[in-house]
Design an enzyme around this catalytic site. Structure first.
Site, short mmCIF file in Angstrom:
data_model
loop_
_atom_site.label_atom_id
_atom_site.label_comp_id
_atom_site.label_asym_id
_atom_site.label_seq_id
_atom_site.Cartn_x
_atom_site.Cartn_y
_atom_site.Cartn_z
N HIS A 17 40.76 50.25 38.70
CA HIS A 17 40.08 48.95 38.92
C HIS A 17 40.42 48.45 40.32
CE1 HIS A 17 38.78 44.83 37.25
NE2 HIS A 17 38.94 44.69 38.55
N HIS A 19 38.64 46.43 44.04
CA HIS A 19 37.55 45.83 44.81
C HIS A 19 37.67 46.32 46.24
CE1 HIS A 19 36.55 42.92 41.59
NE2 HIS A 19 37.83 43.07 41.31
N LYS A 103 30.27 47.58 34.14
CA LYS A 103 31.19 46.44 34.19
C LYS A 103 30.53 45.18 33.62
CE LYS A 103 34.69 43.88 35.13
NZ LYS A 103 35.69 43.81 36.17
N HIS A 140 35.62 42.20 31.79
CA HIS A 140 36.40 41.05 32.27
C HIS A 140 36.52 40.12 31.06
CE1 HIS A 140 37.89 38.16 35.39
NE2 HIS A 140 37.67 37.36 34.35
N HIS A 178 42.56 44.33 33.42
CA HIS A 178 43.61 43.43 33.93
C HIS A 178 44.13 42.44 32.88
CE1 HIS A 178 39.97 41.10 34.39
NE2 HIS A 178 39.62 41.67 35.52
N ASP A 251 43.34 45.97 40.47
CA ASP A 251 42.51 44.78 40.71
C ASP A 251 42.79 44.20 42.09
OD1 ASP A 251 40.51 42.97 40.22
OD2 ASP A 251 41.72 41.63 39.00
O1 DOR Z 1 40.88 37.48 40.93
C1 DOR Z 1 39.85 38.11 40.86
N1 DOR Z 1 39.19 38.52 41.97
N2 DOR Z 1 39.37 38.40 39.66
C2 DOR Z 1 38.16 38.97 39.51
O2 DOR Z 1 37.76 39.19 38.38
C3 DOR Z 1 37.30 39.25 40.69
C4 DOR Z 1 38.10 39.42 41.89
C5 DOR Z 1 37.30 39.39 43.17
O3 DOR Z 1 36.27 40.05 43.24
O4 DOR Z 1 37.73 38.74 44.11
ZN ZN Z 2 38.64 42.82 39.42
#
Ligand code: DOR
Ligand code: ZN
Length: 348
Positions: A17, A19, A103, A140, A178, A251
């Site tokens: 997971h 980004h 997702k 989520h 998470h 995450d």
């Molecule tokens: O804290 C987070 N940031 N939780 C999420 O689910 C998305 C993520 C983000 O894309 O910044």
């Molecule tokens: Zn995330």
């Protein structure tokens, strides 16, 4: 007593997971993930989100183009589920290898989730299709009902949404992403083999006090938000238990400093530069270094029905300083543990 080791060699781990963002931010953050992890499940919450096979292929190309020459890293792409997602598109993407998973963001639960799911009945055809394909649904797990206390949103999601969904489609393969609560640890532990969970590094080391220690700490704000210390301890027990239902998902979620240090700050903690090192620190503290490889490199592939990586990575018990900021000017990001030491580092 056997002394704990000063180096540990593991199969190369995967981040289930992450980004990676896009453009300049992608170029800045990708090397931290690619250096440590052989594969990563890449979140689709770009603007606009990754909702089609064509956009997933385009995004994967941009990630590959941003990799340094010789880097050994495979992005595994995900499809952002909306009320209107076409099951045919998902099936085609899965069969072609363009999508590894789907997702589910409840609409308005977090960053760029405004296109997310508002009506669970409307996504049933997609969920039935995933069930038939054996394709994982990544969730989520927070309700967005403003009446529900922010700290209860995960537990209430399990009660109101996940429980009923699992009863309706017991064969659907779900990763609860998470996780942050004792309730989630218990729920996943008691579930069958179709249910698993990822655990971040930061939720193993901070509780909700940390977000307010000495004043508000925007760089520790993420969603789901960190919970009580007893929750953190339950997560540490789950991660280090050897139970194959729990695996690594950082995450890591970078936001440029102005978006974090603002009157209304974004959720997300950028852990990519030190997450693997922090997991190692935690497993070391728990006397469970012998279980780190399962959590980081075996349990995830088993759930995703992929082979574990053949490469190896070595970590050394030697303190390393996390930079105070990473990146340039307005694109700079404050990483987790900025300006502090982590007790393990990658061996050269
Ligand atoms: O804290 C987070 N940031 N939780 C999420 O689910 C998305 C993520 C983000 O894309 O910044
Ligand atoms: Zn995330």
């Amino acid at each position: 007593m056997v002394e704990p080791p000063d180096t540990i060699t593991l199969r190369r781990p995967d981040d289930w997971h992450v980004h990676l963002r896009d453009g300049e931010m992608l170029a800045m953050v990708l090397p931290f993930t690619a250096r440590r992890f052989a594969r990563a499940i890449v979140m689709p919450n770009l603007l606009p989100p990754v909702r089609t096979v064509a956009t997933a292929i385009g995004y994967r190309r941009r990630i590959m183009a941003a990799l340094a020459a010789g880097a050994d890293f495979t992005p595994l792409m995900t499809c952002y589920l909306t009320d209107g997602t076409d099951p045919q598109e998902i099936a085609r993407g899965y069969r072609d290898g363009a999508f590894t998973a789907v997702k589910l963001y409840p609409a308005r639960a977090t960053t760029n989730s405004q296109f997310g799911v508002t009506d669970y009945d409307r996504i049933m055809p997609v969920l039935e299709c995933l069930t038939d394909l054996g394709m994982p649904l990544l969730v989520h797990g927070e309700v967005t009902d403003p009446e529900v206390d922010v700290f209860d949103r995960e537990a209430v999601f399990i009660e109101r949404v996940l429980g009923p969904l699992r009863r309706r489609l017991p064969e659907l393969r779900i990763v609860l992403e998470h996780i942050t609560t004792t309730q989630a640890v218990d729920y996943v532990s008691c579930g069958d083999a179709n249910l698993a969970a990822t655990i971040t590094a930061h939720h193993l080391v901070i509780n909700r006090n940390a977000i307010f220690a000495g004043g508000i700490q925007p760089h520790l704000y993420c969603l789901p938000i960190a919970k009580r210390d007893r929750d953190r301890r339950a997560l540490r027990r789950a991660a280090t238990s050897g139970n194959p239902k729990f695996f690594l998902g950082t995450d890591s979620a970078p936001h440029a400093i102005p978006a974090k240090e603002a009157a209304v700050g974004c959720a997300g903690i950028f852990t990519a530069p030190c997450a693997l090192e922090i997991y190692t620190e935690v497993f070391d503290e728990e006397g469970a270094l012998d279980r780190l490889e399962a959590f980081a490199a075996l349990n995830g592939p088993e759930f995703y029905r992929l082979a574990p990586n053949e490469g190896r990575i070595t970590l050394q018990r030697k303190p390393a300083l996390v930079p105070k900021r990473i990146g340039q000017a307005s694109a700079a990001v404050v990483p987790f543990r900025a300006g502090e030491e982590v007790r393990w580092r990658l061996a050269e």
